[in-house]
Design a protein around this motif. Structure first.
Motif, short mmCIF file in Angstrom:
data_model
loop_
_atom_site.label_atom_id
_atom_site.label_comp_id
_atom_site.label_asym_id
_atom_site.label_seq_id
_atom_site.Cartn_x
_atom_site.Cartn_y
_atom_site.Cartn_z
N ASP A 238 -9.92 1.94 -10.35
CA ASP A 238 -11.20 1.73 -9.66
C ASP A 238 -11.51 2.89 -8.71
O ASP A 238 -12.64 3.36 -8.64
CB ASP A 238 -11.20 0.42 -8.87
CG ASP A 238 -11.27 -0.81 -9.74
OD1 ASP A 238 -11.70 -0.71 -10.91
OD2 ASP A 238 -10.89 -1.89 -9.26
N PRO B 81 -8.53 -2.03 -4.03
CA PRO B 81 -9.00 -1.57 -5.33
C PRO B 81 -7.83 -0.92 -6.09
O PRO B 81 -6.92 -0.35 -5.48
CB PRO B 81 -10.08 -0.54 -4.99
CG PRO B 81 -9.85 -0.15 -3.58
CD PRO B 81 -9.11 -1.28 -2.92
N TYR C 191 -12.39 -3.87 1.10
CA TYR C 191 -11.35 -3.17 0.34
C TYR C 191 -9.98 -3.15 1.01
O TYR C 191 -8.97 -2.93 0.34
CB TYR C 191 -11.81 -1.75 -0.02
CG TYR C 191 -11.93 -0.84 1.18
CD1 TYR C 191 -10.89 -0.01 1.55
CD2 TYR C 191 -13.07 -0.85 1.96
CE1 TYR C 191 -10.99 0.80 2.65
CE2 TYR C 191 -13.18 -0.04 3.06
CZ TYR C 191 -12.13 0.79 3.40
OH TYR C 191 -12.22 1.59 4.50
#
Length: 118
Positions: free
Chosen positions: A43, A39, A34
């Motif tokens: 999300d 994200p 990530y």
């Protein structure tokens, strides 16, 4: 076992330990680094709901220097907090394991075994 997703930071020992547990259990997985593939705010909000968080701060690393630099300790606007995590994913607590419609922050990493076996 259904495939799970792990939001993983390879530089974090707890995240590496959680990933090792997934591998030990031969869990089909999708590894999301990530910090590299940020994200979206949407999300993050979705995962926050899956975690059962009361608010954005429940999944934030509040001891990170960027948290203080952005003066987030006094922020009450949830949208701004989610936006800060999307812009600075280092603020997202880790590791997060997602299975179906549920998620956990695997701290300590051993929580992953219990979660996967539930």
């Amino acid at each position: 076992m259904a495939q799970v997703e792990i939001w993983h930071n390879p530089r974090c020992s707890k995240s590496r330990q959680a990933l090792a547990i997934l591998e030990e259990l031969e869990t089909p997985k999708s590894i999301i680094k990530y910090l590299e593939s940020h994200p979206s705010k949407e999300d993050i909000k979705k995962v926050c709901k899956m975690l059962g968080c009361q608010g954005a701060r429940d999944m934030m690393r509040t001891k990170e220097s960027i948290y203080k630099e952005l003066n987030l300790q006094d922020e009450t606007d949830e949208e701004r907090l989610f936006g800060a995590m999307a812009e600075h994913p280092k603020l997202i607590e880790r590791p997060i394991i997602i299975k179906g419609t549920q998620a956990i922050i695997a701290r300590p990493p051993e929580k992953a075994k219990e979660f996967l076996n539930s």
